[in-house]
Every structure is written in C-alpha cells, then in structure tokens.
Write a protein that holds these residues in place. Structure first.
Motif, PDB file in Angstrom:
ATOM      1  N   PRO A  10       0.863  -1.185   0.000  1.00  0.00           N
ATOM      2  CA  PRO A  10       0.000   0.000   0.000  1.00  0.00           C
ATOM      3  C   PRO A  10       0.903   1.240   0.000  1.00  0.00           C
ATOM      4  CG  PRO A  10      -0.125  -1.181   2.119  1.00  0.00           C
ATOM      5  CD  PRO A  10       0.946  -1.828   1.314  1.00  0.00           C
ATOM      6  N   ALA A  11       0.602   2.218  -0.854  1.00  0.00           N
ATOM      7  CA  ALA A  11       1.493   3.385  -0.937  1.00  0.00           C
ATOM      8  C   ALA A  11       0.692   4.675  -1.041  1.00  0.00           C
ATOM      9  CB  ALA A  11       2.398   3.237  -2.159  1.00  0.00           C
ATOM     10  N   TYR A  12       1.063   5.639  -0.221  1.00  0.00           N
ATOM     11  CA  TYR A  12       0.436   6.959  -0.289  1.00  0.00           C
ATOM     12  C   TYR A  12       1.538   8.009  -0.214  1.00  0.00           C
ATOM     13  CZ  TYR A  12      -2.421  11.014   0.912  1.00  0.00           C
ATOM     14  OH  TYR A  12      -3.011  12.257   0.923  1.00  0.00           O
ATOM     15  N   ASN A  13       1.746   8.729  -1.304  1.00  0.00           N
ATOM     16  CA  ASN A  13       2.803   9.754  -1.373  1.00  0.00           C
ATOM     17  C   ASN A  13       4.170   9.196  -0.954  1.00  0.00           C
ATOM     18  OD1 ASN A  13       0.833  11.531  -2.175  1.00  0.00           O
ATOM     19  ND2 ASN A  13       0.585  12.493  -0.179  1.00  0.00           N
ATOM     20  N   GLU A  14       4.594   8.144  -1.616  1.00  0.00           N
ATOM     21  CA  GLU A  14       5.880   7.507  -1.270  1.00  0.00           C
ATOM     22  C   GLU A  14       6.880   7.608  -2.425  1.00  0.00           C
ATOM     23  OE1 GLU A  14       6.430   6.595   1.694  1.00  0.00           O
ATOM     24  OE2 GLU A  14       4.652   5.704   2.613  1.00  0.00           O
ATOM     25  N   GLU A  15       6.838   8.711  -3.188  1.00  0.00           N
ATOM     26  CA  GLU A  15       7.725   8.815  -4.353  1.00  0.00           C
ATOM     27  C   GLU A  15       9.212   8.762  -3.963  1.00  0.00           C
ATOM     28  OE1 GLU A  15       6.840  12.570  -6.304  1.00  0.00           O
ATOM     29  OE2 GLU A  15       7.859  13.730  -4.749  1.00  0.00           O
ATOM     30  N   LYS A  16       9.529   9.161  -2.735  1.00  0.00           N
ATOM     31  CA  LYS A  16      10.942   9.179  -2.320  1.00  0.00           C
ATOM     32  C   LYS A  16      11.515   7.774  -2.142  1.00  0.00           C
ATOM     33  CE  LYS A  16      11.281  13.583   0.184  1.00  0.00           C
ATOM     34  NZ  LYS A  16       9.877  14.050   0.057  1.00  0.00           N
ATOM     35  N   THR A  17      10.664   6.827  -1.737  1.00  0.00           N
ATOM     36  CA  THR A  17      11.200   5.510  -1.366  1.00  0.00           C
ATOM     37  C   THR A  17      10.753   4.364  -2.256  1.00  0.00           C
ATOM     38  OG1 THR A  17       9.331   5.401   0.162  1.00  0.00           O
ATOM     39  CG2 THR A  17      11.471   6.005   1.110  1.00  0.00           C
ATOM     40  N   SER A  40      -2.416   8.969  -4.163  1.00  0.00           N
ATOM     41  CA  SER A  40      -1.261   9.852  -3.915  1.00  0.00           C
ATOM     42  C   SER A  40      -1.363  11.157  -4.706  1.00  0.00           C
ATOM     43  CB  SER A  40       0.045   9.149  -4.315  1.00  0.00           C
ATOM     44  OG  SER A  40       0.261   8.022  -3.513  1.00  0.00           O
ATOM     45  N   LYS A  41      -0.784  12.211  -4.118  1.00  0.00           N
ATOM     46  CA  LYS A  41      -0.746  13.511  -4.794  1.00  0.00           C
ATOM     47  C   LYS A  41       0.600  13.695  -5.513  1.00  0.00           C
ATOM     48  CE  LYS A  41      -4.524  15.193  -2.549  1.00  0.00           C
ATOM     49  NZ  LYS A  41      -5.194  13.883  -2.470  1.00  0.00           N
ATOM     50  N   ASP A  42       1.513  12.777  -5.310  1.00  0.00           N
ATOM     51  CA  ASP A  42       2.850  12.930  -5.905  1.00  0.00           C
ATOM     52  C   ASP A  42       3.037  11.927  -7.054  1.00  0.00           C
ATOM     53  OD1 ASP A  42       3.134  10.503  -4.691  1.00  0.00           O
ATOM     54  OD2 ASP A  42       4.769  11.084  -3.355  1.00  0.00           O
ATOM     55  N   ASN A  43       4.281  11.596  -7.371  1.00  0.00           N
ATOM     56  CA  ASN A  43       4.553  10.718  -8.510  1.00  0.00           C
ATOM     57  C   ASN A  43       4.672   9.235  -8.160  1.00  0.00           C
ATOM     58  OD1 ASN A  43       4.634  12.541 -10.734  1.00  0.00           O
ATOM     59  ND2 ASN A  43       6.489  13.416  -9.826  1.00  0.00           N
ATOM     60  N   THR A  44       4.088   8.837  -7.041  1.00  0.00           N
ATOM     61  CA  THR A  44       4.176   7.431  -6.620  1.00  0.00           C
ATOM     62  C   THR A  44       3.770   6.477  -7.744  1.00  0.00           C
ATOM     63  OG1 THR A  44       3.764   7.977  -4.297  1.00  0.00           O
ATOM     64  CG2 THR A  44       3.313   5.712  -4.962  1.00  0.00           C
ATOM     65  N   TYR A  45       2.644   6.760  -8.388  1.00  0.00           N
ATOM     66  CA  TYR A  45       2.111   5.860  -9.429  1.00  0.00           C
ATOM     67  C   TYR A  45       3.124   5.683 -10.560  1.00  0.00           C
ATOM     68  CZ  TYR A  45      -1.083   3.810 -12.867  1.00  0.00           C
ATOM     69  OH  TYR A  45      -1.669   2.972 -13.783  1.00  0.00           O
ATOM     70  N   LYS A  46       3.575   6.810 -11.111  1.00  0.00           N
ATOM     71  CA  LYS A  46       4.508   6.786 -12.252  1.00  0.00           C
ATOM     72  C   LYS A  46       5.799   6.057 -11.906  1.00  0.00           C
ATOM     73  CE  LYS A  46       3.993  11.077 -14.715  1.00  0.00           C
ATOM     74  NZ  LYS A  46       3.948  12.279 -14.186  1.00  0.00           N
ATOM     75  N   ILE A  47       6.342   6.400 -10.746  1.00  0.00           N
ATOM     76  CA  ILE A  47       7.635   5.824 -10.351  1.00  0.00           C
ATOM     77  C   ILE A  47       7.496   4.325 -10.114  1.00  0.00           C
ATOM     78  CG2 ILE A  47       9.434   5.841  -8.567  1.00  0.00           C
ATOM     79  CD1 ILE A  47       8.879   8.896  -8.290  1.00  0.00           C
ATOM     80  N   ALA A  48       6.429   3.924  -9.449  1.00  0.00           N
ATOM     81  CA  ALA A  48       6.232   2.491  -9.173  1.00  0.00           C
ATOM     82  C   ALA A  48       6.081   1.725 -10.486  1.00  0.00           C
ATOM     83  CB  ALA A  48       5.003   2.286  -8.298  1.00  0.00           C
ATOM     84  N   GLU A  49       5.351   2.316 -11.413  1.00  0.00           N
ATOM     85  CA  GLU A  49       5.130   1.657 -12.695  1.00  0.00           C
ATOM     86  C   GLU A  49       6.436   1.537 -13.481  1.00  0.00           C
ATOM     87  OE1 GLU A  49       1.235   1.722 -15.433  1.00  0.00           O
ATOM     88  OE2 GLU A  49       2.384   3.584 -15.493  1.00  0.00           O
ATOM     89  N   SER A  50       7.203   2.623 -13.520  1.00  0.00           N
ATOM     90  CA  SER A  50       8.453   2.566 -14.291  1.00  0.00           C
ATOM     91  C   SER A  50       9.504   1.713 -13.583  1.00  0.00           C
ATOM     92  CB  SER A  50       8.986   3.975 -14.570  1.00  0.00           C
ATOM     93  OG  SER A  50       9.267   4.624 -13.361  1.00  0.00           O
TER      94      SER A  50
END
Length: 202
Positions: A10-17, A40-50
């Motif tokens: 589960p991830a909410y605004n975790e783009e840093k980690t 999330s309001k940040d790039n969590t989705y994009k980063i996790a996908e890439s």
C-alpha cells in the motif's frame, strides 16, 4: 513446485522511497509486486510503474486497510499462493521475506506476523511504549498473545488470505487482521523482523 509469491505494497505519497523498495524486492527475486497507490498527490504511481511493479490506483485516499484489501483481492485473482504485506516507506527488509514465507511453505503456519520485539533493535522509546500498549489491548480484546500487534510486515497462505476480510479502511485494519486470525482459527506464527527506522519512515 514453485510457489507464486505476491508482494502487496500500500502506498500513499511515497515517491521518495518506492523505487528503492521495488528494486530491493526484485533483487531478492520477487517479481510479482503489486503497488496500490492510495490516491497519492505525488509521482508514486509513475515511479512504481516505471520501476516494474503492477500498479493499482485508488482515485481518492481511502487508507492503508483499503489499499491492502485491494492488493490482496487482485493477488488472489492472479493466483497468488502466498501474499506478503510490505511497506512502501523502506522500513521492511526484502531479505527477511523468506523467514515469513518458509513456515507457510512447510505447512507449519497459515499466517506469519512480523515482530520487531523478538530481537533487540533500536527504537524510539515513545514508539516502544505505544506498541506495547497495543499488544496489551489486543490481548484484552482478542485473547491473542502477540509481542507486536501493529507490524505491517506479514505473510498469508492463499487460504488464509481469502479468510481474512479487511473492512477497516484506515489504520485499525492491523487489529482487524489479528481479530480475523483468531475468529477464523488461522494457524499463525510470529517471526522476528528488523524495522529500519529512518527520519523519513517515522
């Protein structure tokens, strides 16, 4: 016979980690990684996908319990034999997953719950007191003796994961999982795990 192990994060605004968390899991040969981006309001989705995870998305932030349930349902649909709950903030150690899955693989348990109190580690005192209080409440309410009631690092067999219904969207899902284990008579073990406390994860 290779077991299909799904890791649900589960991830909410975790783009840093999140990318490091996924990288560490892949490094340990876990390739079925399901990240549930909980609005999330940040790039969590994009980063996790890439980073190579399967990413599911809640359009609004529903809470960790809801995100876990979404990930578990998806993993069950995709034939997971074992489902591991893993945090997105880098607190958990991917190398320790096998300690949680081995008792399930060897039919010694249906659920394995991580405990940070079964081995000595550094932890802020206030955190220790709160967690020990939670253990006492769990004992009073559900008569389950745990050393660590609110550890998000857990593994479930497919059957156990089907039985455990998480209806609490927010953080009380941790107690709900314990209650379900007790109610459904799921055979469980506690396994020592290390929690990596960083300024960020706290």
């Amino acid at each position: 016979f290779l077991m299909n192990i799904s890791i649900v994060i589960p991830a909410y605004n975790e783009e840093k980690t999140i990318s490091k968390v996924i990288f560490d899991l892949k490094n340990e040969n876990y390739n079925d990684i399901i990240v549930v981006d909980d609005g999330s309001k940040d790039n969590t989705y994009k980063i996790a996908e890439s980073s190579g995870a399967k990413v599911l998305r809640h359009i609004i932030n529903r809470g960790q319990g809801a995100a876990l349930q979404t990930g578990i349902s998806y993993a069950l649909l995709n034939n997971a034999d074992i489902i591991v709950h893993f945090d997105a903030d880098g607190q958990h150690n991917a190398k320790e997953i096998k300690n949680l899955t081995n008792p399930i693989l060897n039919n010694q348990a249906e659920a394995c719950l991580g405990s940070r109190f079964l081995r000595k580690q550094n932890m802020p005192l206030s955190k220790r007191i709160v967690l020990k209080g939670a253990v006492l409440i769990i004992w009073i309410m559900y008569k389950i003796k745990l050393t660590d009631a609110h550890n998000g690092f857990r593994a479930f067999s497919r059957d156990a994961a089907k039985k455990v219904k998480i209806t609490s969207d927010k953080m009380e899902h941790a107690s709900e999982i314990v209650e379900e284990i007790k109610k459904k008579k799921i055979k469980y073990q506690e396994i020592p795990v290390t929690i990596n406390y960083t300024k960020y994860s706290i």
